[in-house]
Design a protein around this motif. Structure first.
Motif, PDB file in Angstrom:
ATOM      1  N   SER A 194       0.840  -1.205   0.000  1.00 36.91           N
ATOM      2  CA  SER A 194       0.000   0.000   0.000  1.00 36.91           C
ATOM      3  C   SER A 194       0.871   1.249   0.000  1.00 36.91           C
ATOM      4  O   SER A 194       0.546   2.250  -0.649  1.00 36.91           O
ATOM      5  CB  SER A 194      -0.939   0.000   1.212  1.00 36.91           C
ATOM      6  N   ARG A 198       1.125   4.145  -2.826  1.00 37.13           N
ATOM      7  CA  ARG A 198       0.888   5.533  -2.426  1.00 37.13           C
ATOM      8  C   ARG A 198       2.018   6.437  -2.892  1.00 37.13           C
ATOM      9  O   ARG A 198       1.775   7.550  -3.373  1.00 37.13           O
ATOM     10  CB  ARG A 198       0.751   5.627  -0.901  1.00 37.13           C
ATOM     11  N   ASP A 206      -1.272   4.629  -7.376  1.00 32.00           N
ATOM     12  CA  ASP A 206      -2.649   4.183  -7.550  1.00 32.00           C
ATOM     13  C   ASP A 206      -3.351   4.173  -6.194  1.00 32.00           C
ATOM     14  O   ASP A 206      -3.138   3.275  -5.383  1.00 32.00           O
ATOM     15  CB  ASP A 206      -2.662   2.781  -8.174  1.00 32.00           C
ATOM     16  N   GLU A 207      -4.219   5.154  -5.946  1.00 31.86           N
ATOM     17  CA  GLU A 207      -4.906   5.248  -4.652  1.00 31.86           C
ATOM     18  C   GLU A 207      -5.888   4.095  -4.455  1.00 31.86           C
ATOM     19  O   GLU A 207      -6.087   3.617  -3.350  1.00 31.86           O
ATOM     20  CB  GLU A 207      -5.658   6.574  -4.534  1.00 31.86           C
ATOM     21  N   LYS A 208      -6.492   3.633  -5.560  1.00 35.40           N
ATOM     22  CA  LYS A 208      -7.428   2.523  -5.438  1.00 35.40           C
ATOM     23  C   LYS A 208      -6.735   1.287  -4.890  1.00 35.40           C
ATOM     24  O   LYS A 208      -7.230   0.616  -3.990  1.00 35.40           O
ATOM     25  CB  LYS A 208      -8.048   2.202  -6.800  1.00 35.40           C
ATOM     26  N   GLU A 210      -3.910   1.267  -3.284  1.00 33.25           N
ATOM     27  CA  GLU A 210      -3.347   1.563  -1.959  1.00 33.25           C
ATOM     28  C   GLU A 210      -4.391   1.396  -0.864  1.00 33.25           C
ATOM     29  O   GLU A 210      -4.235   0.613   0.073  1.00 33.25           O
ATOM     30  CB  GLU A 210      -2.814   3.000  -1.921  1.00 33.25           C
ATOM     31  N   VAL A 211      -5.483   2.151  -0.996  1.00 32.49           N
ATOM     32  CA  VAL A 211      -6.482   2.219   0.080  1.00 32.49           C
ATOM     33  C   VAL A 211      -7.521   1.115  -0.032  1.00 32.49           C
ATOM     34  O   VAL A 211      -7.824   0.424   0.944  1.00 32.49           O
ATOM     35  CB  VAL A 211      -7.185   3.594   0.091  1.00 32.49           C
ATOM     36  N   HIS A 233      -7.830   7.997   6.533  1.00 31.90           N
ATOM     37  CA  HIS A 233      -8.393   8.212   5.203  1.00 31.90           C
ATOM     38  C   HIS A 233      -9.888   8.514   5.295  1.00 31.90           C
ATOM     39  O   HIS A 233     -10.385   9.430   4.627  1.00 31.90           O
ATOM     40  CB  HIS A 233      -8.162   6.968   4.342  1.00 31.90           C
TER      41      HIS A 233
END
Length: 311
Positions: A194, A198, A206-208, A210-211, A233
């Motif tokens: 992750s 980030r 890629d935030e998708k 990561e989170v 977040h």
């Protein structure tokens, strides 16, 4: 009352008949569940495809509910697990345990100290407290052993190799090794992935990923820092009810930062007294579970060294 009865009847009907063509599950006809939810069943792939437009919205809503049920379930322990010798919970502080490249086991300082004292008194050669292999005398031997463990697809060894490449600045190889460890079920590797997503190191930012994937997978696996990251977040996006749930779970795993966040939320009225008290009790219980007289003695007398790190 009638509404709940209708829902129950609809659920029973869905359990015994195809949601598309209505055929009942009898004799040789076997129904299969929807891939993403537990609301409907189908007799064939064709019926599943034909019914998709009618079911898609409801399916997404129920799939999110099922995912949240898993996400907000309190893990039995943290991702670090128990010491394999004394079977007590390992502390989150990596300085209070030692990892060995021979077997990739993390041993608490208490058991490490007791083993060294025994070897000293009996004038024995130093060995791993768990697998009893002789201690490696040189960095070359240690590197060979680590390579051997990586070739055997040991998740811990792969994650540690990824950490080494990360520190050396070779982010692409770091990502390669950490991703492999994550696929083999290493929770800490999920958390490290992750961070790579980030920061966009070794892989496209890629935030998708990561989170919404790796951070959640790590949190589900009992990683308190991942859980705290999810809470932050959610808080930044104004979903404070979800943030509080994450902080309470992390606090009950012994995460100090989450307790501090809950204190601030309690003072501002964001957490009710009962939930805050429960989190405090859970946090103290998690801390107490990592303590023993042997460990406390070792912390005073044994140098706090560790071969285990994170990014």
């Amino acid at each position: 009352m009638s509404g709940s009865t209708d829902n129950a009847e609809a659920k029973v009907a869905a359990d015994i008949s195809c949601a598309s063509c209505g055929i009942a599950e009898v004799d040789d006809i076997k129904l299969m569940e929807c891939d993403d939810c537990d609301l409907v069943r189908y007799c064939s792939d064709k019926c599943k495809e034909d019914h998709r437009p009618n079911h898609e919205a409801m399916c997404k809503e129920r799939a999110a509910e099922l995912r949240d049920e898993i996400l907000f379930r309190q893990p039995e322990s943290t991702h670090v697990g128990d010491c394999p010798i004394c079977c007590l919970s390992l502390p989150l502080d990596i300085k209070k345990c030692v990892s060995f490249p021979c077997c990739s086991k993390s041993i608490c300082l208490g058991c490490m100290y007791a083993n060294r004292i025994r070897e000293f008194k009996e004038k024995l050669k130093m060995r791993c407290p768990f697998c009893r292999q002789l201690s490696l005398e040189s960095k070359e031997e240690s590197d060979r052993q680590k390579k051997k463990r990586c070739e055997a697809n040991d998740p811990f060894a792969l994650r540690e190799a990824g950490r080494t490449y990360y520190l050396d600045g070779d982010y692409e190889r770091a990502f390669e090794y950490v991703e492999k460890a994550a696929k083999l079920g290493d929770v800490a590797a999920q958390f490290n992935l992750s961070r790579l997503y980030r920061e966009g190191l070794g892989v496209e930012m890629d935030e998708k990923m990561e989170v919404y994937y790796h951070l959640k997978e790590a949190a589900i696996g009992g990683h308190p820092n991942a859980r705290n990251g999810l809470a932050c977040h959610e808080g930044m996006n104004g979903r404070f009810d979800r943030a509080v749930k994450h902080w309470i779970i992390a606090a009950k795993l012994g995460h100090d930062g989450s307790i501090q966040s809950l204190k601030k939320m309690y003072k501002s009225g964001g957490v009710i007294k009962e939930d805050f008290a429960s989190a405090l009790r859970g946090h103290q219980a998690a801390i107490d579970a990592t303590k023993s007289p042997q460990r406390e003695l070792a912390e005073k007398l044994w140098p706090q060294v560790s071969m285990q790190h994170t990014f």
